[in-house]
Enzyme design. Structure first.
Site, PDB file in Angstrom:
ATOM      1  N   CYS A 257       0.851  -1.183   0.000  1.00  0.00           N
ATOM      2  CA  CYS A 257       0.000   0.000   0.000  1.00  0.00           C
ATOM      3  C   CYS A 257       0.891   1.239   0.000  1.00  0.00           C
ATOM      4  O   CYS A 257       2.109   1.157   0.192  1.00  0.00           O
ATOM      5  CB  CYS A 257      -0.864  -0.006   1.254  1.00  0.00           C
ATOM      6  SG  CYS A 257       0.140  -0.019   2.737  1.00  0.00           S
TER       7      CYS A 257
ATOM      8  N   HIS B  32       4.268  -5.981   8.773  1.00  0.00           N
ATOM      9  CA  HIS B  32       4.117  -7.397   9.116  1.00  0.00           C
ATOM     10  C   HIS B  32       4.486  -8.291   7.950  1.00  0.00           C
ATOM     11  O   HIS B  32       3.630  -8.940   7.354  1.00  0.00           O
ATOM     12  CB  HIS B  32       2.677  -7.670   9.563  1.00  0.00           C
ATOM     13  CG  HIS B  32       2.423  -7.211  10.961  1.00  0.00           C
ATOM     14  ND1 HIS B  32       1.240  -6.677  11.375  1.00  0.00           N
ATOM     15  CD2 HIS B  32       3.236  -7.195  12.045  1.00  0.00           C
ATOM     16  CE1 HIS B  32       1.318  -6.361  12.650  1.00  0.00           C
ATOM     17  NE2 HIS B  32       2.519  -6.660  13.073  1.00  0.00           N
TER      18      HIS B  32
ATOM     19  N   CYS C 108       2.109   5.708   9.354  1.00  0.00           N
ATOM     20  CA  CYS C 108       1.264   5.995   8.186  1.00  0.00           C
ATOM     21  C   CYS C 108       0.221   7.052   8.558  1.00  0.00           C
ATOM     22  O   CYS C 108      -0.425   6.953   9.604  1.00  0.00           O
ATOM     23  CB  CYS C 108       0.570   4.702   7.761  1.00  0.00           C
ATOM     24  SG  CYS C 108      -0.599   4.979   6.419  1.00  0.00           S
TER      25      CYS C 108
ATOM     26  N   HIS D 107      -1.962  -6.122  18.502  1.00  0.00           N
ATOM     27  CA  HIS D 107      -1.500  -5.545  17.234  1.00  0.00           C
ATOM     28  C   HIS D 107      -0.897  -4.174  17.539  1.00  0.00           C
ATOM     29  O   HIS D 107      -1.473  -3.380  18.291  1.00  0.00           O
ATOM     30  CB  HIS D 107      -2.667  -5.409  16.254  1.00  0.00           C
ATOM     31  CG  HIS D 107      -2.248  -4.975  14.887  1.00  0.00           C
ATOM     32  ND1 HIS D 107      -1.912  -3.671  14.604  1.00  0.00           N
ATOM     33  CD2 HIS D 107      -2.093  -5.661  13.733  1.00  0.00           C
ATOM     34  CE1 HIS D 107      -1.570  -3.583  13.326  1.00  0.00           C
ATOM     35  NE2 HIS D 107      -1.670  -4.778  12.774  1.00  0.00           N
TER      36      HIS D 107
ATOM     37  N   GLU E 262      -0.673  -1.357  16.065  1.00  0.00           N
ATOM     38  CA  GLU E 262      -1.468  -0.140  15.862  1.00  0.00           C
ATOM     39  C   GLU E 262      -2.470   0.049  17.004  1.00  0.00           C
ATOM     40  O   GLU E 262      -2.599   1.150  17.567  1.00  0.00           O
ATOM     41  CB  GLU E 262      -2.210  -0.210  14.520  1.00  0.00           C
ATOM     42  CG  GLU E 262      -3.036   1.042  14.270  1.00  0.00           C
ATOM     43  CD  GLU E 262      -3.977   0.911  13.091  1.00  0.00           C
ATOM     44  OE1 GLU E 262      -3.613   0.255  12.082  1.00  0.00           O
ATOM     45  OE2 GLU E 262      -5.090   1.467  13.169  1.00  0.00           O
TER      46      GLU E 262
ATOM     47  N   CYS F 263      -8.472   2.190   6.449  1.00  0.00           N
ATOM     48  CA  CYS F 263      -7.685   2.966   5.486  1.00  0.00           C
ATOM     49  C   CYS F 263      -8.103   2.643   4.058  1.00  0.00           C
ATOM     50  O   CYS F 263      -8.659   1.579   3.787  1.00  0.00           O
ATOM     51  CB  CYS F 263      -6.195   2.725   5.700  1.00  0.00           C
ATOM     52  SG  CYS F 263      -5.546   1.347   4.792  1.00  0.00           S
TER      53      CYS F 263
ATOM     54  N   SER G 254      -0.203 -10.539   9.772  1.00  0.00           N
ATOM     55  CA  SER G 254      -0.673  -9.308   9.115  1.00  0.00           C
ATOM     56  C   SER G 254      -2.199  -9.247   9.134  1.00  0.00           C
ATOM     57  O   SER G 254      -2.884 -10.098   8.549  1.00  0.00           O
ATOM     58  CB  SER G 254      -0.152  -9.276   7.671  1.00  0.00           C
ATOM     59  OG  SER G 254      -0.956  -8.429   6.882  1.00  0.00           O
ATOM     60  N   SER G 255      -2.718  -8.233   9.811  1.00  0.00           N
ATOM     61  CA  SER G 255      -4.167  -8.114   9.997  1.00  0.00           C
ATOM     62  C   SER G 255      -4.902  -7.984   8.665  1.00  0.00           C
ATOM     63  O   SER G 255      -5.886  -8.674   8.413  1.00  0.00           O
ATOM     64  CB  SER G 255      -4.450  -6.895  10.884  1.00  0.00           C
ATOM     65  OG  SER G 255      -5.783  -6.507  10.805  1.00  0.00           O
TER      66      SER G 255
END
Ligand code: SF4
Length: 386
Positions: A41, A71, A133, A161, A163, A269, A298-299
């Site tokens: 991304c 991740h 980000c 996680h 974040e 996002c 990785s979520s």
């Protein structure tokens, strides 16, 4: 970003470039389909470009990462191999924090870091390169606003996680409270407490203890709630979380009371949303198998894999080409999350159509290697990359 961005540019792959341009590629009677949006991304691309820039700007000074930049185990291994040291996570230097001083440069990962870490870095006088980000900053700002307005944050996210941990730390830092819900089942427990159907004991039994902020008192702290989501959750599910909690408060406070007691702010996002929408379109083409490539932790990758489950397509979340064998596939199962081996995953039928997607932290080179491996296992030579 320049052509000197060695790490970032090294993840480009000509076969994937071709797939990106054409959407599908066939060899013999094997066809591979790719969604209109997948893989790295904007936020990851930006973070890697910033790492490259830091390597140039601070050449000769010790460079550290607080934890994984993103991740993906390969990307992090590449960074370690390039000489960047880690303060936490796999391959971390055991006494890393104790060695930090004004000559050191510390990179904050794309999903941010707890306030306590940022304050510690400031005290140590290190140079900080913050790759957080901008999409992650959005829920951060929103939770601070909730705290100031007297709302408790309900976070649709994953405990542990990075974040979500950073978001929780920010709320604590500003003196607010939060509850983290991960699933619709946990949301239902919270909603039923709000409706007065469940008592506090049942609420606490239905969610992990760390889902609540320290000193959380449900009767007091759930009078006014504001919903946000970790940026990489399944968008459809985040909307369902917000809708269910809105209905619960409507029942408790009446429609007119909602203005005073409820806020909902979509913080998924754009890249996550685009990849999920495109994955839905590619599985709608009814492929025989759907493979999602990305780190097991990785979520957003996990959620891309769930898109295939909903469509009833045999779907496997794999980490790389080594996961695929003619007679078995090593993958992350859902919802449990165990890494398991499934036999006879590759249909013998021909023609064979295999759809792919890749998480926001998956380099094109890795996806390209998986696509090549798939063609190989299916007995068809991989098409030329140009
Ligand atoms: S997935 Fe979204 S929030 Fe995460 S780094 Fe990429 S753009 Fe940013």
């Amino acid at each position: 970003m320049t052509d000197e961005d060695e790490i970032r540019l090294s993840y480009r792959d000509p076969l994937v470039e071709r797939l990106r341009a054409e959407g599908s590629l066939a060899s013999g009677d094997v066809e591979v389909l790719l969604p209109g949006s997948f893989g790295f991304c904007w936020g990851v691309d930006r973070a890697l470009a910033m790492v490259d820039e830091a390597r140039r700007e601070y050449a000769g000074r010790p460079l550290w990462l607080i934890s994984s930049i993103i991740h993906n185990p390969r990307v992090n291994a590449d960074l370690r191999a390039s000489g960047i040291r880690f303060l936490r996570g796999e391959g971390a230097e055991p006494d890393g924090w104790a060695r930090l001083g004004p000559d050191d440069v510390v990179i904050v990962p794309a999903f941010s870091a707890p306030v306590e870490d940022l304050e510690r870095l400031e005290r140590l006088g290190v140079t900080v390169v913050d790759t957080t980000c901008p999409w992650v900053v959005k829920p951060h700002k929103r939770t601070v606003k909730y705290v100031r307005e007297g709302f408790t944050s309900v976070i649709h996210g994953t405990l542990g996680h990075e974040e979500t941990e950073a978001t929780c730390s920010l709320i604590r830092h500003h003196g607010g409270h939060y509850v983290v819900v991960h699933t619709l089942e946990e949301t239902e427990v919270l909603a039923r407490f709000l409706e007065g159907v469940l008592d506090e004991a049942a609420l606490r039994a239905g969610l992990p203890p760390s889902a609540f902020s320290p000193g959380f008192r449900p009767d007091e702290h759930l009078r006014r709630i504001g919903v946000i989501n970790q940026t990489t959750m399944l968008a459809r599910e985040s909307r369902a979380v917000g809708d269910r909690l809105r209905r619960a408060l409507e029942r408790r406070d009446g429609g007119d009371g909602l203005d005073e007691s409820f806020r909902d702010f979509d913080t998924i996002c754009r890249a996550t949303q685009d990849n999920q929408d495109a994955a839905e379109a590619v599985v709608a083409a009814a492929p025989d198998v759907y493979l999602v490539v990305g780190g097991f932790d990785s979520s957003n990758t996990k959620n891309l894999a769930r898109v295939g489950d909903r469509a009833g397509i045999p779907s496997f979340h794999i980490e790389g080409p080594e996961s695929l064998h003619a007679d078995r596939v090593v993958h992350r199962e859902r919802p449990g999350g165990a890494i398991v081996t499934t036999r006879d995953w590759l249909p013998a039928k021909r023609p064979l159509r295999v759809a792919f997607s890749a998480g926001a932290s998956t380099p094109d080179t890795l996806l390209g290697a998986v696509v090549t491996r798939l063609f190989e296992l299916a007995g068809a030579p991989a098409p030329a990359s140009v």
